[in-house]
Design an enzyme around this catalytic site. Structure first.
Site, mmCIF file in Angstrom:
data_model
loop_
_atom_site.group_PDB
_atom_site.id
_atom_site.type_symbol
_atom_site.label_atom_id
_atom_site.label_comp_id
_atom_site.label_asym_id
_atom_site.label_seq_id
_atom_site.Cartn_x
_atom_site.Cartn_y
_atom_site.Cartn_z
ATOM 1 N N GLY A 34 -7.205 -8.090 6.004
ATOM 2 C CA GLY A 34 -6.331 -8.825 4.886
ATOM 3 C C GLY A 34 -4.975 -8.501 5.525
ATOM 4 O O GLY A 34 -4.537 -7.586 6.092
ATOM 5 N N GLY A 67 1.469 -4.280 3.863
ATOM 6 C CA GLY A 67 1.251 -4.495 5.347
ATOM 7 C C GLY A 67 0.020 -5.012 5.720
ATOM 8 O O GLY A 67 -0.494 -6.068 4.996
ATOM 9 N N VAL A 74 -4.188 -4.954 6.539
ATOM 10 C CA VAL A 74 -5.501 -4.346 6.282
ATOM 11 C C VAL A 74 -6.359 -4.611 7.407
ATOM 12 O O VAL A 74 -6.691 -5.559 7.824
ATOM 13 C CB VAL A 74 -6.001 -4.470 5.142
ATOM 14 C CG1 VAL A 74 -7.321 -3.572 4.839
ATOM 15 C CG2 VAL A 74 -5.164 -4.507 3.834
ATOM 16 N N LYS A 85 -5.136 0.322 5.311
ATOM 17 C CA LYS A 85 -4.052 -0.574 4.884
ATOM 18 C C LYS A 85 -2.488 0.199 5.626
ATOM 19 O O LYS A 85 -2.358 1.283 5.303
ATOM 20 C CB LYS A 85 -3.780 -0.509 3.352
ATOM 21 C CG LYS A 85 -2.764 -1.474 2.670
ATOM 22 C CD LYS A 85 -3.157 -1.777 1.490
ATOM 23 C CE LYS A 85 -2.607 -0.576 0.520
ATOM 24 N NZ LYS A 85 -2.873 -1.065 -1.081
ATOM 25 N N ASP A 121 -0.462 -4.102 -11.965
ATOM 26 C CA ASP A 121 -0.716 -5.547 -10.986
ATOM 27 C C ASP A 121 -2.024 -5.914 -11.002
ATOM 28 O O ASP A 121 -2.709 -6.103 -10.051
ATOM 29 C CB ASP A 121 -0.011 -5.149 -9.553
ATOM 30 C CG ASP A 121 0.050 -6.333 -8.810
ATOM 31 O OD1 ASP A 121 0.201 -7.466 -9.174
ATOM 32 O OD2 ASP A 121 0.111 -6.314 -7.572
#
Length: 936
Positions: A613, A618, A620, A634, A730
Site C-alpha cells: 500500500g 509513505g 506500506v 508503514k 480521518d
C-alpha cells in the site's frame, strides 16, 4: 378446672414453639443457596413467606449503584418482596455482582428485573428503546429489553453455567439505551452430572420450561423450591393458557412413585412432575410443538437445545411408542417405561435456528398416542472469552483493597472482555497451551493519589512487565520485587526512602530493569542514573541550541546533504547498503512498545520487497516477525522526526489505546533516516478496496453491518473510554482494515487529537479527506467527537450503496445528496448496492439509511453519539456471527436482544382418523388448536 386450663396453655405454647422452630429450620437455605434482594436497605434481611428462604441485601456483592423502590401504585400488585426494590447503575459501562462459588462447580443463576417506574420517567412505555445487556462472567449472556413493557411485570433471566474460579459474576452492561437495573439475584448449586452439555466453554440460558397435566390450583402456576430442590421454575401449561383439557386432550396422573434408573437421571426432575402427563384421545396420533421467539424479540438466531421428559403412567395399557422429529428424525420408536423417568435430548447438539417444529408421532405398532410430562428449552451461551489468570485477579484485587481504589472503575474481570478491561491495565491475551487466560503485563496507577507503602501483592504477578506508580504519595522502602518479568519500575516523584533491594539493583546494572526513582527522598544522596531526571529539559532545549548553531552553516549542511545523497545513490547502484545504525535516534519515545532498528525492519520486510500500500505517510510493506506473525510496516523515508507531523501523534495514540476494533501497533522505528510504524497485518485489506473491488469479493448485508458495528465500537472507545477523549479526524473506508475473518479494525491515527472532558471542543486547522469532512468543523475549525460521527455516517452510506463519497452521476455529487435524491424519486431499494442482489431485509435497510442520514446532519448537535449508533446497529444486527472472529482469533458469539415479550412456545396437535387420513385441520378430526406459550 385451673389445672386443665394450665395444661391446655402449656400444650399451646409447646405447639407454638414447635411451629416457630419448624419455620426457622425451613428458613435455613440448602447449602450453597444465595438469595439477594437487590436494593434492599435493611442489613438484617428477611424470610420470604412463600419459599421460607432468607433473602439478604446486595451490599456485600456489588460496588456502586443506587437503591430504589417501585412506585407505591405498583406495590400492591407485587407478588414478592424482591419485586419492590431494585438497584440501578447510572454510572459506568459495566457493573458487576460477585457471588462466592466453588471453582468448576455447576450453578443455576437467576436474575429478575421489575421496573415499577421507580425513576418516574415511564421509560418502559414512552416509546423509546429501553435495553441493556447481561454478561455471565466475561461472556455475553443475553440482553434485557423492557421496551413497551408493563412496568409492573417481571423479566426473568436464568443461566446454567460453570464457575471459572472461586466466584461467579453477573454484569450489567450499559448499551446507552436506558439505565441498567436489577431486582433480585439467586444462585443455586447443581449436581456435577446434571445438564451434561454444560461445560467450561458452553453455558445455556433458560428459554422455556413447562410441566403438563391438569393443574388447577393457581398456587401451582409456578412449581419451584421446595418441590424442586434446585429451585427451577416449572410453568404449568394448563394454567398458563387456561386449558381445561377439553377433547381431545386427556390428562393423566398417578399416585405411584416415578423413579429413575441409577446413573441415567442427568436432570433430576422432581418425581411429582412425572406423576402427571398430557396425552390425546386414541383417535389422534401426533403432538406437535413449535418453539419460536416472540414478535417483540430483537434477534432471530439463537441456537436451541430441547429436552423432553417422559414417564408412562397409564398402568392399564402401556403399549405406547412414538417417533420424535425436529424436521428430521431425532429419536425413533421411543417407548416410555412404566413409572420410570426418561429424558430425551441431543447432547451438545444445538438446533441452528430458533423456530423449530417438534413432532411426537405415534408409530404403526403403537396402540396409544404420544404423551409428554415436561419440556425444557435452552439457548446456547458461548463462553469464548477467558477470565483473567486467577492469581493475577487475586493480586490486583488485593492492590485495589490496599489502596482503597473503589473510585476507579475497576469492576468485574480485570482483562476480559477487552472492551471492558480495567483502566490503567494492559493485558496479554495471547493464548498458550499452558495458560489460555489473559495475564496482566502493565499496571499504571500514576497520579492516583496513592498513599502508604508499596503493595507487596505486585510481587506475585509473575507476568508483570511494567509497573508505574509515579506521582503519588507512597512512602517507605521498596519491597524486594523479585520478578523476572519486570522490565520497567517507575516510582518517580513519591516519598520513598530506604535502601534499594540487591535483586533490583542487580537487574538494573544488568540492563534488565528500567528503574525510575527521581523525585524521592531515597535519591537525596544518590546520583545514579535511576535517580537523575530523564534529561527532558536538556532534550527540550537541544533543538533550539542546535538550530542556533546550524543556521550560520545552512549552505554547508546542504552541500553535505547533497554529497550524502550522491554517495547513497552510488552505493545503492553498487549493491552496497549504507549503515543506517549510525542514524538511530538516541532519544527514545517514552512509550511501552517495542522499538525496532532500521536493520531489524530490513530483515522483517525482506529488504522492503513486498509493497502492499501507499498513502500520505509513505509506503506500506508486508513483513514477518521472528515469531512468524505477519505485520504491515508503514515507512516514511529520508525525513526527521521534527518534520513529520503525523508520526508522533500516531505513535502516542496507538501506544495508549487497546481495543479489539482498533489496529494494534507492534512497535516503531525512530531513525533520522527512517520513521516507521509496525502494525498487525490485515490480510483482507481495507473496506474501500472490497466495496469498490468489482466482483472479486462482495460483502453480503450481514457482513456489511458487522463491519459497521466494528468500526462504531472502535470509535466509541476513542470517544468514551479514553482519557482524554480522542477524535480520529480521518474516519473513512480506506482506514477501516479487515482481518481474515472480516472484523473491522480502525487504523491511521496520524490526524487524531485528544481533548479533556472539560472542553466541548478544541480549535484546529481543518484536516481529513474530501467527502468525509464535517461541514460544521470545516467552517468553524471546532473539533468535537461529532466530527467522527459525520465521517462514520459517510462510511455507513458507502456500506449501503457501494458508492464513493464523491462521484459523477453525471455531474459531481456528494453521496448524502445522491441518497436523498434517489429516495425522493423512488424507493429505498434504489440506493442499495446492486451487488447485494436484493438479499437484505427492507426494514433493516431503511433503518440503517435513517441512521446514516442522522449521522450526516449539518449541525453536530443533531447527530447521535457513537454509543447511540451502536445501540441502533445492535437492534438491527443483534447477533454477532459465530463464524466471524475477532482480531485475536477468538470466535464471535451470537447473542440476542431478548425482549422478554415473550418467547413463544406453540403447541398443537394433529392426528389421523381411524380411516387413516393424514394431517387435517379443524376441531373434529385434526388440528385442534394453537396455544401461544408466552414465557416469563
Amino acid at each position: 378446672m385451673a389445672i386443665s386450663f394450665t395444661t391446655k396453655l402449656t400444650w399451646i405454647f409447646a405447639l407454638l414453639l414447635i411451629l416457630v422452630m419448624t419455620i426457622q429450620v425451613r428458613a435455613q437455605p440448602p447449602p450453597g443457596f444465595i438469595n439477594i434482594d437487590c436494593g434492599w436497605k435493611n442489613n438484617s434481611g428477611y424470610v420470604d413467606q412463600a419459599l421460607i428462604l432468607p433473602y439478604s441485601s446486595d451490599g456485600d456483592y456489588v460496588e456502586g449503584g443506587m437503591n430504589h423502590e417501585m412506585l407505591p401504585e405498583f406495590m400492591a400488585g407485587a407478588t414478592n418482596e424482591q419485586q419492590k426494590t431494585l438497584r440501578s447503575f447510572p454510572d459506568g459501562s459495566r457493573n458487576c455482582y460477585t457471588l462466592p462459588s466453588n471453582i468448576s462447580k455447576k450453578y443455576l443463576l437467576r436474575a429478575t428485573f421489575t421496573y415499577g417506574n421507580y425513576d418516574r420517567l415511564n421509560k418502559t412505555l414512552d416509546g423509546s428503546l429501553f435495553l441493556f445487556g447481561l454478561h455471565i462472567g466475561v461472556n455475553f449472556w443475553e440482553a434485557v429489553n423492557l421496551s413497551n413493557w408493563d412496568p409492573s411485570s417481571t423479566v426473568l433471566k436464568e443461566v446454567i453455567t460453570i464457575a471459572p474460579s472461586n466466584f461467579v459474576s453477573i454484569c450489567l452492561i450499559n448499551f446507552g439505551s436506558g439505565t441498567p437495573f436489577i431486582s433480585s439475584l439467586e444462585l443455586r448449586p447443581l449436581q456435577d452430572t446434571m445438564y451434561p452439555f454444560v461445560n467450561a466453554s458452553v453455558s445455556v440460558s433458560y428459554f422455556q420450561r413447562y410441566r403438563f397435566g391438569n393443574i388447577t390450583d393457581i398456587k401451582d402456576y409456578i412449581t419451584r423450591y421446595p418441590m424442586d430442590p434446585y429451585d427451577r421454575f416449572w410453568q404449568s401449561w394448563s394454567l398458563t393458557y387456561g386449558k381445561s383439557y377439553s377433547y381431545p386432550w386427556i390428562s393423566l396422573n398417578t399416585s405411584n412413585k416415578v423413579e429413575s434408573l441409577p446413573g441415567t437421571d442427568v436432570f433430576n426432575v422432581p418425581s411429582a412432575i412425572f406423576q402427571q402427563a398430557s396425552t390425546l384421545d386414541t383417535n389422534y396420533s401426533s403432538i406437535q410443538f413449535a418453539v419460536a421467539q416472540g414478535p417483540n424479540l430483537l434477534g432471530n438466531n439463537q441456537k436451541l437445545l430441547p429436552i423432553f421428559h417422559f414417564a408412562e403412567i397409564n398402568e392399564s395399557n402401556p403399549n405406547r411408542r412414538f417417533d420424535i422429529y425436529a424436521g428430521e428424525l431425532l429419536f425413533p420408536g421411543f417407548s416410555p417405561s412404566l413409572f420410570q423417568m426418561d429424558s430425551k435430548y441431543m447432547n451438545g447438539q444445538f438446533l441452528q435456528n430458533s423456530f423449530t417444529y417438534f413432532s411426537l408421532n405415534k408409530t404403526a405398532t403403537s396402540s396409544l398416542p404420544p404423551l409428554i410430562n415436561a419440556f425444557e428449552v435452552y439457548s446456547l451461551v458461548g463462553m469464548e472469552n477467558f477470565t483473567t489468570d486467577s492469581d493475577d485477579v487475586k493480586c490486583i484485587k488485593e492492590v485495589k483493597k490496599y489502596y482503597n481504589l473503589a473510585r476507579i472503575n475497576w469492576n468485574g474481570d480485570p482483562c476480559s472482555p477487552t472492551e471492558y478491561s480495567w483502566e490503567g491495565l494492559t493485558c496479554d491475551h495471547s493464548k498458550s497451551n499452558q495458560n489460555p487466560n489473559p495475564r496482566i503485563v502493565t499496571v499504571n496507577l500514576s497520579t492516583r493519589g496513592l498513599r502508604g507503602g508499596l503493595a507487596i501483592s505486585f510481587m506475585n504477578m509473575t507476568s508483570l512487565e511494567n509497573l508505574d506508580l509515579s506521582h503519588n504519595n507512597l512512602t517507605g522502602a521498596i519491597p524486594d520485587y523479585q520478578l523476572e518479568s519486570l522490565t520497567v519500575l517507575n516510582l518517580s516523584n513519591n516519598k520513598i526512602d530506604g535502601p534499594i533491594p540487591d535483586y533490583i539493583l542487580r537487574r538494573v546494572q544488568a540492563g534488565l530493569l528500567d528503574l525510575r526513582l527521581e523525585g524521592n527522598p531515597v535519591c537525596s544522596n544518590n546520583r545514579d542514573t535511576y535517580c537523575s531526571e530523564n534529561n527532558n529539559k536538556k532534550r527540550n532545549t537541544t533543538p533550539t541550541v542546535l538550530i542556533a548553531v546550524i543556521v550560520p552553516a545552512v549552505l554547508i549542511s546542504l552541500l553535505v546533504g547533497m554529497c550524502i545523497l550522491w554517495k547513497l545513490y552510488w552505493k545503492g547502484n553498487s549493491g552496497d547498503n549504507e549503515d543506517y545504525a549510525m542514524y538511530e535516534e538516541e532519544t527514545p519515545l517514552h512509550i511501552d512498545i517495542r522499538r525496532f532498528t532500521y536493520a531489524e525492519l530490513k530483515v522483517i520486510t525482506n529488504n522492503f520487497q513486498s509493497i502492499i500500500g501507499k498513502g500520505g505517510f509513505g509506503i506500506v510493506y508486508h513483513g514477518k516477525l521472528e515469531s512468524g506473525d505477519e505485520v504491515a510496516v508503514k515507512v516514511l523515508m529520508e525525513t526527521s522526526i521534527d518534520e513529520s507531523t503525523d508520526f508522533l501523534p500516531e505513535v502516542q495514540t496507538l501506544s495508549k489505546v487497546h481495543h479489539k476494533n482498533l489496529v494494534t501497533m507492534q512497535g516503531y522505528c525512530q531513525n533520522k533516516k527512517c520513521l516507521a510504524l509496525v502494525y498487525d497485518f490485515m490480510p483482507r485489506g481495507n473496506l474501500q478496496q472490497i466495496l469498490r473491488g468489482g466482483d472479486i469479493y462482495s460483502l453480503d448485508w450481514e457482513q456489511r453491518l458487522h463491519i459497521a458495528l466494528d468500526a462504531a465500537q472502535g470509535l466509541e472507545y476513542l470517544h468514551e473510554s479514553c482519557t482524554p477523549s480522542i477524535v480520529h479526524r480521518d474516519v473513512k473506508t480506506a482506514n477501516i482494515l479487515l482481518d481474515k475473518n472480516l472484523v473491522g479494525i480502525i487504523s491511521d491515527f496520524g490526524l487524531s487529537r485528544a481533548f479533556n472532558d472539560a472542553h466541548t471542543h478544541i480549535s484546529t486547522v481543518a484536516a481529513g479527506t474530501l467527502g468525509y469532512l464535517d461541514p460544521e468543523y470545516h467552517a468553524t475549525f471546532q473539533l468535537t467527537v461529532k466530527t467522527d460521527v459525520y465521517s462514520f455516517g459517510i462510511v455507513l452510506l458507502e456500506i449501503i450503496t457501494g458508492q464513493p463519497p464523491v462521484f459523477n452521476d453525471p455531474h459531481t455529487v456528494h453521496l448524502p445528496n445522491w441518497v436523498r435524491q434517489k429516495i425522493a424519486k423512488g424507493s429505498i431499494h434504489d440506493v442499495a448496492d446492486k451487488r447485494l442482489l436484493d438479499q437484505y431485509d427492507a426494514s433493516s435497510l431503511e433503518s440503517v439509511i435513517d441512521l446514516a442520514m442522522n449521522c450526516v446532519e449539518n449541525a453536530a448537535i443533531d447527530r447521535p453519539s457513537m454509543t447511540e449508533v451502536i445501540s441502533r446497529l445492535k437492534v438491527w444486527l443483534p447477533a454477532l456471527s459465530s463464524d466471524k472472529q475477532s482480531a485475536s482469533g477468538t470466535p464471535r458469539r451470537k447473542y440476542s436482544m431478548d425482549s422478554e415479550i415473550p418467547k413463544q412456545f406453540q403447541m398443537m396437535i394433529s392426528g389421523v382418523s381411524n380411516e387413516g387420513t393424514s394431517f387435517q385441520s379443524g376441531y373434529t378430526s385434526g388440528l385442534t388448536e394453537i396455544s401461544m406459550f408466552s414465557g416469563r
